[in-house]
Design a protein around this motif. Structure first.
Motif, PDB file in Angstrom:
ATOM      1  N   SER A  20      38.383  63.352 -56.000  1.00 58.61           N
ATOM      2  CA  SER A  20      38.592  64.734 -56.447  1.00 58.61           C
ATOM      3  C   SER A  20      39.632  64.806 -57.556  1.00 58.61           C
ATOM      4  O   SER A  20      39.463  65.530 -58.540  1.00 58.61           O
ATOM      5  CB  SER A  20      39.028  65.612 -55.264  1.00 58.61           C
ATOM      6  OG  SER A  20      38.048  65.618 -54.247  1.00 58.61           O
ATOM      7  N   VAL A  21      40.720  64.052 -57.402  1.00 52.60           N
ATOM      8  CA  VAL A  21      41.774  64.045 -58.425  1.00 52.60           C
ATOM      9  C   VAL A  21      41.249  63.463 -59.728  1.00 52.60           C
ATOM     10  O   VAL A  21      41.518  63.988 -60.813  1.00 52.60           O
ATOM     11  CB  VAL A  21      43.001  63.254 -57.924  1.00 52.60           C
ATOM     12  CG1 VAL A  21      43.981  62.998 -59.063  1.00 52.60           C
ATOM     13  CG2 VAL A  21      43.704  64.005 -56.804  1.00 52.60           C
ATOM     14  N   PHE A  22      40.502  62.372 -59.641  1.00 51.85           N
ATOM     15  CA  PHE A  22      39.935  61.765 -60.843  1.00 51.85           C
ATOM     16  C   PHE A  22      39.040  62.759 -61.588  1.00 51.85           C
ATOM     17  O   PHE A  22      39.142  62.922 -62.802  1.00 51.85           O
ATOM     18  CB  PHE A  22      39.125  60.521 -60.486  1.00 51.85           C
ATOM     19  CG  PHE A  22      39.947  59.267 -60.302  1.00 51.85           C
ATOM     20  CD1 PHE A  22      41.153  59.108 -60.957  1.00 51.85           C
ATOM     21  CD2 PHE A  22      39.503  58.244 -59.494  1.00 51.85           C
ATOM     22  CE1 PHE A  22      41.913  57.951 -60.808  1.00 51.85           C
ATOM     23  CE2 PHE A  22      40.245  57.085 -59.338  1.00 51.85           C
ATOM     24  CZ  PHE A  22      41.459  56.936 -59.987  1.00 51.85           C
ATOM     25  N   CYS A  23      38.145  63.413 -60.848  1.00 51.59           N
ATOM     26  CA  CYS A  23      37.135  64.271 -61.481  1.00 51.59           C
ATOM     27  C   CYS A  23      37.709  65.587 -61.999  1.00 51.59           C
ATOM     28  O   CYS A  23      37.202  66.132 -62.984  1.00 51.59           O
ATOM     29  CB  CYS A  23      36.002  64.566 -60.495  1.00 51.59           C
ATOM     30  SG  CYS A  23      35.036  63.114 -60.031  1.00 51.59           S
ATOM     31  N   GLU A  24      38.741  66.093 -61.358  1.00 56.46           N
ATOM     32  CA  GLU A  24      39.232  67.430 -61.688  1.00 56.46           C
ATOM     33  C   GLU A  24      40.541  67.441 -62.465  1.00 56.46           C
ATOM     34  O   GLU A  24      40.850  68.440 -63.125  1.00 56.46           O
ATOM     35  CB  GLU A  24      39.394  68.241 -60.395  1.00 56.46           C
ATOM     36  CG  GLU A  24      38.068  68.470 -59.683  1.00 56.46           C
ATOM     37  CD  GLU A  24      38.238  68.963 -58.252  1.00 56.46           C
ATOM     38  OE1 GLU A  24      39.341  69.453 -57.923  1.00 56.46           O
ATOM     39  OE2 GLU A  24      37.273  68.831 -57.470  1.00 56.46           O
TER      40      GLU A  24
ATOM     41  N   ALA B  14      39.525  65.421 -66.385  1.00 54.95           N
ATOM     42  CA  ALA B  14      39.015  66.798 -66.362  1.00 54.95           C
ATOM     43  C   ALA B  14      37.996  67.023 -67.476  1.00 54.95           C
ATOM     44  O   ALA B  14      38.227  66.641 -68.619  1.00 54.95           O
ATOM     45  CB  ALA B  14      40.176  67.785 -66.509  1.00 54.95           C
ATOM     46  N   GLY B  15      36.878  67.646 -67.117  1.00 59.79           N
ATOM     47  CA  GLY B  15      35.843  67.960 -68.089  1.00 59.79           C
ATOM     48  C   GLY B  15      34.853  66.847 -68.344  1.00 59.79           C
ATOM     49  O   GLY B  15      33.848  67.053 -69.029  1.00 59.79           O
ATOM     50  N   TYR B  16      35.089  65.661 -67.787  1.00 59.72           N
ATOM     51  CA  TYR B  16      34.152  64.551 -67.981  1.00 59.72           C
ATOM     52  C   TYR B  16      32.830  64.787 -67.249  1.00 59.72           C
ATOM     53  O   TYR B  16      31.783  64.331 -67.706  1.00 59.72           O
ATOM     54  CB  TYR B  16      34.764  63.244 -67.458  1.00 59.72           C
ATOM     55  CG  TYR B  16      35.617  62.501 -68.454  1.00 59.72           C
ATOM     56  CD1 TYR B  16      36.202  63.148 -69.538  1.00 59.72           C
ATOM     57  CD2 TYR B  16      35.845  61.139 -68.322  1.00 59.72           C
ATOM     58  CE1 TYR B  16      36.989  62.471 -70.449  1.00 59.72           C
ATOM     59  CE2 TYR B  16      36.626  60.442 -69.227  1.00 59.72           C
ATOM     60  CZ  TYR B  16      37.205  61.107 -70.286  1.00 59.72           C
ATOM     61  OH  TYR B  16      37.970  60.419 -71.188  1.00 59.72           O
TER      62      TYR B  16
END
Length: 357
Positions: A116-120, A124-126
């Motif tokens: 979750s931390v990686f994606c958000e 972010a936005g990837y």
């Protein structure tokens, strides 16, 4: 990782829900049947199908924890739970490799919160629709490459090699599909401690190391470059000296600061945001046109829809004007030299400070 990234705090926040509840909701959605297939249910079905496809493709030729039946079940639960917790992203290819690498180091629930931390946050936005974060980074990388490695930039331009063709997989997977685990985890240490720019520095470090490869001297065509930087042999070399690779990353971080990477990101973020708004407005226009063509309505309703469409079309024109003005301003700013930070003779660079830490 959990403490420094903020994942531990997210895990304890009641508003985020518990991992167990998210898994239960995902598994319930997998078993539900009957009734109309509306928009949300159809989207959820697509997510489940894509996750199942990618489970078998995740490090399929390697003997790892995630290749066992138990490991695949863990991976399915993590990816499914995330698609429930953040429906605006749902699931995006390459998230499977992120989660798989996290599972090699963390327990299942902790791997979910780190994902979750990686994606958000850290990327972010990837993974959002349209990949706006990736778009910004590719434009920033073009500028950085031209500024820091002009010879390499000129070579890629001469051979007509699109930078995104080389680098998008590296960034989308946060190098999880490329680097050996020892090197990858060192890079993720730096990413968690120092933030998103570490990813761009890793791209620049990788490209500069590729340029120093003996085989790079024989590069004469588009295909040669792509085969070299995507070869397993090239990335395997980074396993022999992961500390040397990380030193190169720190050096690129320092070069990025001198080149004005922060200002570049600000400019390109503004430009991409305008383009995203324009695309969204166009989609609304097309949707309304389709509805009006299909609708069996009286003249008054059609007139009202026509007015709404005209308003949206005017909004699109306004966004186009804003985009042109922004591009003009960006073009003017791009020629401005970034202010160089004054350092005394005994003051260490940021890269040296990071090495000492």
């Amino acid at each position: 990782w959990l403490a420094h990234s903020g994942a531990a705090a997210s895990k304890q926040k009641p508003s985020n829900g518990s991992y167990r509840d998210l898994v239960a909701r995902f598994e319930k959605s997998c078993k539900s049947s009957g009734g109309p297939i509306d928009g949300p249910r159809a989207a959820a079905a697509v997510v489940r199908q894509q996750i199942e496809k990618d489970l078998t493709r995740t490090f399929e030729n390697e003997h790892t924890r995630v290749n066992s039946p138990v490991g695949k079940a863990c991976l399915r639960r993590i990816l499914g739970a995330y698609s429930i917790s953040n429906s605006s992203i749902g699931y995006c290819q390459s998230m499977n490799f992120l989660a798989a690498c996290l599972l090699m180091y963390l327990e299942e629930e902790d791997a979910f919160w780190m994902l979750s931390v990686f994606c958000e946050d850290l990327a972010a936005g990837y993974y959002s629709p349209g990949l706006p974060g990736l778009q910004v980074d590719m434009r920033v990388l073009q500028e950085l490459l031209r500024s820091i490695h002009p010879e390499l930039h000129a070579l890629l331009q001469d051979l007509e090699v699109p930078l995104d063709l080389i680098c998008s997989q590296w960034l989308m997977g946060l190098f999880s599909m490329n680097l050996p685990l020892e090197t990858l985890f060192l890079l993720w240490d730096a990413l968690i401690l120092h933030g998103h720019d570490v990813l761009l520095a890793a791209v620049l470090a990788t490209l500069s190391m590729a340029m120093g490869d003996d085989r790079f001297g024989g590069v004469t065509a588009f295909e040669d470059v792509v085969l070299l930087v995507k070869s397993d042999a090239f990335f395997a070399k980074l396993a022999t000296d992961s500390i040397h690779f990380m030193d190169a990353v720190w050096d690129q971080m320092d070069q990025m600061e001198k080149a004005g990477a922060a200002a570049m990101r600000e400019r390109h973020t503004a430009q991409v945001n305008v383009e995203v708004e324009r695309s969204s407005a166009l989609q609304e226009v097309h949707a309304l046109l389709g509805q009006m063509a299909d609708a069996d309505t009286d003249g008054a309703v059609r007139l009202e829809m026509s007015r709404a469409i005209r308003d949206l079309q005017q909004e699109v024109r306004n966004v186009k004007i804003q985009k042109i003005e922004l591009e003009r301003r960006l073009g003017t700013m791009a020629f401005a030299s970034p202010q160089k930070q004054q350092r005394g003779p005994s003051q260490p660079s940021n890269a040296e400070k990071r090495r000492r830490r």
